[in-house]
Design a protein around this motif. Structure first.
Motif, PDB file in Angstrom:
ATOM      1  N   ALA A 120       9.712  -2.685   8.354  1.00  9.06           N
ATOM      2  CA  ALA A 120       8.467  -2.618   9.134  1.00  9.06           C
ATOM      3  C   ALA A 120       7.458  -1.672   8.492  1.00  9.06           C
ATOM      4  CB  ALA A 120       8.782  -2.144  10.553  1.00  9.06           C
ATOM      5  N   ARG A 121       7.818  -1.103   7.327  1.00  4.26           N
ATOM      6  CA  ARG A 121       6.916  -0.128   6.683  1.00  4.26           C
ATOM      7  C   ARG A 121       5.818  -0.823   5.885  1.00  4.26           C
ATOM      8  NH1 ARG A 121       8.449   5.205   5.693  1.00  4.26           N
ATOM      9  NH2 ARG A 121      10.455   5.778   6.565  1.00  4.26           N
ATOM     10  N   ASN A 122       4.668  -0.197   5.848  1.00  2.29           N
ATOM     11  CA  ASN A 122       3.601  -0.600   4.944  1.00  2.29           C
ATOM     12  C   ASN A 122       3.659   0.300   3.722  1.00  2.29           C
ATOM     13  OD1 ASN A 122       2.031  -2.760   5.436  1.00  2.29           O
ATOM     14  ND2 ASN A 122       0.656  -1.738   6.863  1.00  2.29           N
ATOM     15  N   TYR A 123       3.249  -0.203   2.564  1.00  2.27           N
ATOM     16  CA  TYR A 123       3.346   0.630   1.354  1.00  2.27           C
ATOM     17  C   TYR A 123       2.254   1.710   1.369  1.00  2.27           C
ATOM     18  CZ  TYR A 123       5.106   1.544  -3.264  1.00  2.27           C
ATOM     19  OH  TYR A 123       5.732   2.139  -4.340  1.00  2.27           O
ATOM     20  N   TYR A 285      12.690  13.374   7.452  1.00  2.00           N
ATOM     21  CA  TYR A 285      11.697  12.898   6.475  1.00  2.00           C
ATOM     22  C   TYR A 285      11.343  11.427   6.667  1.00  2.00           C
ATOM     23  CZ  TYR A 285      12.995  17.184   3.890  1.00  2.00           C
ATOM     24  OH  TYR A 285      13.236  18.479   3.509  1.00  2.00           O
ATOM     25  N   GLU A 286      12.358  10.620   7.056  1.00  2.00           N
ATOM     26  CA  GLU A 286      12.104   9.175   7.139  1.00  2.00           C
ATOM     27  C   GLU A 286      11.294   8.776   8.369  1.00  2.00           C
ATOM     28  OE1 GLU A 286      12.409   7.124   4.871  1.00  2.00           O
ATOM     29  OE2 GLU A 286      13.770   8.097   3.476  1.00  2.00           O
ATOM     30  N   ARG A 287      10.895   9.762   9.161  1.00  2.00           N
ATOM     31  CA  ARG A 287      10.010   9.424  10.291  1.00  2.00           C
ATOM     32  C   ARG A 287       8.549   9.361   9.844  1.00  2.00           C
ATOM     33  NH1 ARG A 287      12.234  13.135  15.234  1.00  2.00           N
ATOM     34  NH2 ARG A 287      10.483  12.186  16.372  1.00  2.00           N
ATOM     35  N   ALA A 288       8.292   9.719   8.584  1.00  2.00           N
ATOM     36  CA  ALA A 288       6.915   9.641   8.059  1.00  2.00           C
ATOM     37  C   ALA A 288       6.699   8.272   7.424  1.00  2.00           C
ATOM     38  CB  ALA A 288       6.695  10.732   7.024  1.00  2.00           C
ATOM     39  N   GLY A 289       5.429   7.851   7.375  1.00  2.00           N
ATOM     40  CA  GLY A 289       5.095   6.597   6.717  1.00  2.00           C
ATOM     41  C   GLY A 289       4.032   5.823   7.470  1.00  2.00           C
ATOM     42  N   ARG A 290       3.873   4.548   7.083  1.00  2.00           N
ATOM     43  CA  ARG A 290       2.912   3.666   7.744  1.00  2.00           C
ATOM     44  C   ARG A 290       3.672   2.466   8.292  1.00  2.00           C
ATOM     45  NH1 ARG A 290      -0.704   1.544   3.576  1.00  2.00           N
ATOM     46  NH2 ARG A 290      -2.156   1.063   5.201  1.00  2.00           N
ATOM     47  N   LEU A 291       3.273   2.009   9.466  1.00  2.00           N
ATOM     48  CA  LEU A 291       3.953   0.874  10.101  1.00  2.00           C
ATOM     49  C   LEU A 291       3.055  -0.360  10.074  1.00  2.00           C
ATOM     50  CD1 LEU A 291       5.632   2.353  13.315  1.00  2.00           C
ATOM     51  CD2 LEU A 291       6.779   1.249  11.409  1.00  2.00           C
ATOM     52  N   LYS A 292       3.653  -1.496   9.793  1.00  2.00           N
ATOM     53  CA  LYS A 292       2.879  -2.748   9.822  1.00  2.00           C
ATOM     54  C   LYS A 292       2.355  -2.977  11.232  1.00  2.00           C
ATOM     55  CE  LYS A 292       5.369  -4.912   6.059  1.00  2.00           C
ATOM     56  NZ  LYS A 292       6.515  -5.726   5.685  1.00  2.00           N
ATOM     57  N   GLY A 293       1.085  -3.381  11.299  1.00  2.00           N
ATOM     58  CA  GLY A 293       0.514  -3.693  12.611  1.00  2.00           C
ATOM     59  C   GLY A 293       0.000  -2.486  13.364  1.00  2.00           C
ATOM     60  N   LYS A 294       0.157  -1.287  12.795  1.00  2.00           N
ATOM     61  CA  LYS A 294      -0.354  -0.077  13.452  1.00  2.00           C
ATOM     62  C   LYS A 294      -1.427   0.550  12.570  1.00  2.00           C
ATOM     63  CE  LYS A 294       2.913   0.387  16.774  1.00  2.00           C
ATOM     64  NZ  LYS A 294       2.680   0.463  18.196  1.00  2.00           N
ATOM     65  N   ASP A 295      -2.480   1.066  13.204  1.00  2.00           N
ATOM     66  CA  ASP A 295      -3.573   1.658  12.424  1.00  2.00           C
ATOM     67  C   ASP A 295      -3.198   3.020  11.844  1.00  2.00           C
ATOM     68  OD1 ASP A 295      -5.158  -0.463  12.902  1.00  2.00           O
ATOM     69  OD2 ASP A 295      -6.113   0.379  14.692  1.00  2.00           O
ATOM     70  N   GLY A 296      -2.435   3.809  12.603  1.00  2.00           N
ATOM     71  CA  GLY A 296      -2.190   5.192  12.199  1.00  2.00           C
ATOM     72  C   GLY A 296      -1.168   5.331  11.082  1.00  2.00           C
ATOM     73  N   SER A 297      -0.993   6.572  10.613  1.00  2.00           N
ATOM     74  CA  SER A 297      -0.011   6.831   9.562  1.00  2.00           C
ATOM     75  C   SER A 297       0.445   8.290   9.667  1.00  2.00           C
ATOM     76  CB  SER A 297      -0.638   6.606   8.184  1.00  2.00           C
ATOM     77  OG  SER A 297      -1.683   7.549   7.986  1.00  2.00           O
TER      78      SER A 297
END
Length: 456
Positions: A120-123, A285-297
């Motif tokens: 579900a992560r965005n790059y 650490y793995e709680r950081a990142g960008r999610l597909k379909g969500k604006d925030g990061s």
């Protein structure tokens, strides 16, 4: 309904064994009530049949086993979240310590969270400008990245952390940006420094601060980074904000983990740290990142001091496996008066190529970055030769490289803790320094960029 038990079997340090319990869960919160009516909080560390091992948040002094009772609350540790958290300062358990009112929560969230599903992560790919040339120009931070800072005791990582928190921004877009700052196991002076630094510059208005002091209990130290990440997840994925999370100092967190593990008499791993420290750090650490379909990061900068300046110590070693690079501070540069003393050669941002170039920073960024690295590495070699063989042993070009290395440290890396350079200023500084070298030496830069910037 809270369940009460008067079956405390024994107390050993911060741990307490309660017999004959039912329906009690791992990580559940509890209260112990003394005969005097005083209440102390604790949480469940282990369940073995009908025995519960709980750990106290406060000291165990004065607990009389026969007159005390334990009440299990039926929930794990939670954080009350709301947009009103911005511009506020909390302790390590999420209680306000800035004299302001309690937060009226939109909801209460379990702080243990869940790491993001990789599918579900965005790059990560958008450039974050920190205003620090050694990071922006050479080890670029990208939105959604985990980029730790490896420091050592006595080095100014606190000033660098405060500088990044004050200055960080995403360029060219009017997006909602926030900083969540978690200070773990720091002294009162350091805590004051951070709070005052954010207040003076107005950065506090977009910052949520969690402060856990060195004299607070170890269990609170373990909760603090999770509080910060829970606040960040709420702001990022429910309020659509871009959040930069800075946690300092992860070493204090790992030491608290070791303390709790030793109290539970677990089998120690490397250097006495628990064998599960890798998974524990990864769960943060793995709680950081960008999610597909969500604006925030959520972009994460954990800061850790390497014990004995040792990169192979378990804490930096395991952190390096989980994160995407590292920024390393150097004692040698610090002694030379370079501020911030970022050692650019062993530092690395594994995602820097994704955040630079045309439309993100500037088309010549990648070429100049590679050329600056190469020239600085050769310049340092030339300076070492000069020390061993004397200046007469160097060719004229070698002397230019040695001069380049000196000026690179003084003018590019060193900019003070108030200096806030745009990426254009950083690139311009790089080009000024490259002009020390003859054009024929700049083999890593395309001719079109040399025509535009070198011959200007």
């Amino acid at each position: 309904m809270p369940r009460e038990y008067r079956t405390i079997e024994e107390v050993a340090g911060p741990l307490m064994l309660v017999k004959g319990v039912s329906d009690v869960k791992y990580n559940e919160l509890a209260e112990i009530e003394l005969a005097s009516g005083e209440r102390r909080r604790c949480k469940v560390l282990e369940i073995n049949g009908s025995d519960a091992l709980v750990q106290l948040f406060d000291s165990s002094a004065g607990i009389n086993l026969s007159d005390s009772k334990v009440r299990f609350l039926g929930r794990s540790m939670e954080l009350a979240v709301s947009s009103d958290m911005l511009a506020r300062v909390f302790d390590g358990l999420g209680r306000p310590i800035d004299g302001g009112p309690e937060i009226i929560p939109d909801k209460r969230v379990d702080i243990n969270g869940v790491p993001m599903n990789p599918a579900a992560r965005n790059y990560p790919q958008e450039f974050i400008q920190t205003g620090v040339s050694a990071i922006d120009g050479l080890n670029t931070l990208v939105r959604g990245q985990k980029l730790p800072i490896f420091s050592a005791s006595g080095l100014p990582h606190a000033q660098l952390a405060a500088q990044i928190a004050r200055q960080a921004k995403v360029r060219g877009k009017d997006e909602k940006f926030a900083v969540v700052f978690a200070a773990v196991g720091i002294t009162f002076e350091e805590s004051n420094y951070f709070i005052n630094s954010f207040r003076e510059t107005g950065a506090i208005d977009r910052t949520v601060m969690f402060v856990n002091l060195a004299n607070d209990p170890a269990v609170e130290r373990i909760a603090t980074p999770r509080m910060a990440l829970t606040a960040a997840e709420y702001l990022a994925f429910e309020k659509g904000m871009h959040v930069l999370v800075i946690i300092t100092d992860i070493t204090n967190y790992a030491d608290a983990l070791r303390e709790v593990s030793a109290a539970r008499k677990e089998v120690p791993g490397r250097r006495g740290y628990p064998g599960y420290m890798y998974t524990d750090l990864a769960s943060l650490y793995e709680r950081a990142g960008r999610l597909k379909g969500k604006d925030g990061s959520i972009t994460l900068i954990p800061i850790l001091t390497m014990p004995e300046d040792d990169k192979t110590h378990p804490i930096p070693d395991l952190t390096g496996y989980i994160t995407e690079g590292q920024i390393i501070l150097s004692r040698e540069l610090y002694r030379k008066g370079i501020q911030p003393p970022i050692d650019v050669l062993p530092s690395l941002s594994r995602l820097k190529d994704k955040g630079i170039g045309e439309g993100k920073t500037r088309a010549d960024h990648a070429n100049t970055m590679n050329q600056l690295f190469a020239a600085y590495a050769r310049g340092k070699d030339c300076k070492e030769l000069m020390v061993i063989l004397g200046e007469a042993a160097l060719t004229d070009v070698d002397k230019l490289y040695a001069r380049f290395a000196d000026r690179f440290e003084r003018e590019y890396v060193s900019q003070g803790y108030e200096g806030n350079r745009t990426i254009e200023e950083t690139l311009a500084t790089g080009w000024e320094l490259l002009k020390i070298l003859p054009r024929s030496e700049l083999k890593r830069i395309k001719d079109e960029f040399l025509d535009t910037y070198y011959d200007k």
